[in-house]
Write a protein that holds these residues in place. Structure first.
Motif, PDB file in Angstrom:
ATOM      1  N   GLY A  30       0.794  -1.224   0.000  1.00 58.56           N
ATOM      2  CA  GLY A  30       0.000   0.000   0.000  1.00 58.56           C
ATOM      3  C   GLY A  30       0.826   1.274   0.000  1.00 58.56           C
ATOM      4  O   GLY A  30       0.499   2.238  -0.701  1.00 58.56           O
ATOM      5  N   GLY A  31       1.902   1.304   0.777  1.00 57.68           N
ATOM      6  CA  GLY A  31       2.746   2.488   0.818  1.00 57.68           C
ATOM      7  C   GLY A  31       3.451   2.746  -0.493  1.00 57.68           C
ATOM      8  O   GLY A  31       3.608   3.904  -0.917  1.00 57.68           O
ATOM      9  N   THR A  32       3.867   1.675  -1.151  1.00 51.59           N
ATOM     10  CA  THR A  32       4.517   1.789  -2.453  1.00 51.59           C
ATOM     11  C   THR A  32       3.555   2.364  -3.486  1.00 51.59           C
ATOM     12  O   THR A  32       3.913   3.261  -4.265  1.00 51.59           O
ATOM     13  CB  THR A  32       5.026   0.414  -2.910  1.00 51.59           C
ATOM     14  N   ILE A  33       2.332   1.868  -3.501  1.00 50.88           N
ATOM     15  CA  ILE A  33       1.327   2.336  -4.457  1.00 50.88           C
ATOM     16  C   ILE A  33       0.960   3.790  -4.187  1.00 50.88           C
ATOM     17  O   ILE A  33       0.897   4.616  -5.112  1.00 50.88           O
ATOM     18  CB  ILE A  33       0.091   1.423  -4.411  1.00 50.88           C
ATOM     19  N   LEU A  34       0.755   4.135  -2.922  1.00 48.71           N
ATOM     20  CA  LEU A  34       0.477   5.527  -2.571  1.00 48.71           C
ATOM     21  C   LEU A  34       1.626   6.433  -3.019  1.00 48.71           C
ATOM     22  O   LEU A  34       1.403   7.534  -3.526  1.00 48.71           O
ATOM     23  CB  LEU A  34       0.279   5.657  -1.059  1.00 48.71           C
ATOM     24  N   GLU A 164       2.063   6.868   7.532  1.00 48.43           N
ATOM     25  CA  GLU A 164       0.896   7.283   8.311  1.00 48.43           C
ATOM     26  C   GLU A 164      -0.376   7.242   7.463  1.00 48.43           C
ATOM     27  O   GLU A 164      -1.450   6.859   7.944  1.00 48.43           O
ATOM     28  CB  GLU A 164       1.115   8.681   8.885  1.00 48.43           C
ATOM     29  N   ARG A 165      -0.248   7.648   6.202  1.00 54.66           N
ATOM     30  CA  ARG A 165      -1.395   7.582   5.303  1.00 54.66           C
ATOM     31  C   ARG A 165      -1.844   6.137   5.112  1.00 54.66           C
ATOM     32  O   ARG A 165      -3.039   5.829   5.149  1.00 54.66           O
ATOM     33  CB  ARG A 165      -1.017   8.208   3.950  1.00 54.66           C
ATOM     34  N   LYS A 166      -0.893   5.249   4.907  1.00 49.57           N
ATOM     35  CA  LYS A 166      -1.210   3.829   4.739  1.00 49.57           C
ATOM     36  C   LYS A 166      -1.922   3.285   5.974  1.00 49.57           C
ATOM     37  O   LYS A 166      -2.967   2.614   5.860  1.00 49.57           O
ATOM     38  CB  LYS A 166       0.078   3.040   4.485  1.00 49.57           C
ATOM     39  N   ILE A 167      -1.392   3.557   7.146  1.00 47.55           N
ATOM     40  CA  ILE A 167      -1.982   3.049   8.383  1.00 47.55           C
ATOM     41  C   ILE A 167      -3.377   3.631   8.596  1.00 47.55           C
ATOM     42  O   ILE A 167      -4.320   2.916   8.971  1.00 47.55           O
ATOM     43  CB  ILE A 167      -1.062   3.347   9.575  1.00 47.55           C
TER      44      ILE A 167
END
Length: 217
Positions: A30-34, A164-167
């Motif tokens: 998710g963090g990679t995609i964001l 933080e966005r991912k979480i």
């Protein structure tokens, strides 16, 4: 550590995200995609979850929409394979992946790790790498009580604020999982911090993957 870029701002990139269950893709990549979207990459995404109850399917679609906000194009598919019994559905899942390969042409594939202790994750990895033999496959990790973490060879340093966005998105969209002890902010942040330390990420956080085959030209 040598760094290679798979895409840069303004350039298109087609990716296929495969998850055995709702939340797997978000946890693993998710963090990679964001970060790719935030960096201005024109991301064309096919997001596929192979098993979900109706409630979990709804969570999947809402979460995917949030994670993929700003992508150039996105398709989300939720299948009905039986949770926890992927090995016994191997033939049917392979047929599904073969049909998927005929209509989707990704440059990068995100899927589960070969060393993941969950039987569904293992089977999806085995079939993904069997069907998509000429693709760059990034195997992501999903923390769980099994204690199956292992050495990785590929890292994506996360942009500032992405962990933080991912979480936040994980906790917002997966209410069915919040009561589970492993589904916790500290777990997701701790894993990303450890991987960030390993690759000396400027933001301190990273996601880690395994790449089995890579041709350098």
């Amino acid at each position: 550590m040598k760094t290679l870029s798979i895409a840069s701002a303004g350039h298109p990139l087609k990716i296929l995200c495969l998850g055995a269950h709702a939340d797997d893709i978000e946890i693993g990549a998710g963090g990679t995609i964001l970060g790719l979207i935030a960096a201005g990459v024109k991301l064309d995404v096919y997001w596929c979850v192979l098993s979900a109850t109706p409630e979990r399917a709804l969570e999947t679609r809402r979460s995917a929409a949030a994670f993929l906000e700003g992508a150039a194009a996105a398709v989300v598919e939720v299948c009905g394979f039986e949770d926890s019994y992927f090995p016994s559905q191997s033939r049917e899942i392979k047929q599904f992946l073969l049909a998927l390969r005929a209509r989707v042409e990704p440059e990068v594939i995100f899927t589960h790790s070969r060393f993941d202790a969950h039987q569904d994750h293992q089977e999806l990895n085995r079939l993904t790498t069997n069907v998509f033999r000429d693709h760059l496959v990034l195997e992501y990790e999903v923390p769980k009580w099994d204690g199956d973490f292992t050495e990785r060879n590929t890292y994506v340093p996360l942009l500032p604020g992405m962990i933080e966005r991912k979480i936040d998105l994980l906790m917002e969209h997966f209410a069915t999982q919040r009561s589970k002890d492993w589904f916790h902010e500290d777990v997701f942040r701790g894993v990303a911090r450890m991987r960030g330390m390993e690759c000396r990420s400027p933001s301190l956080f990273a996601e880690a993957f395994t790449v089995r085959k890579l041709a350098l030209v």
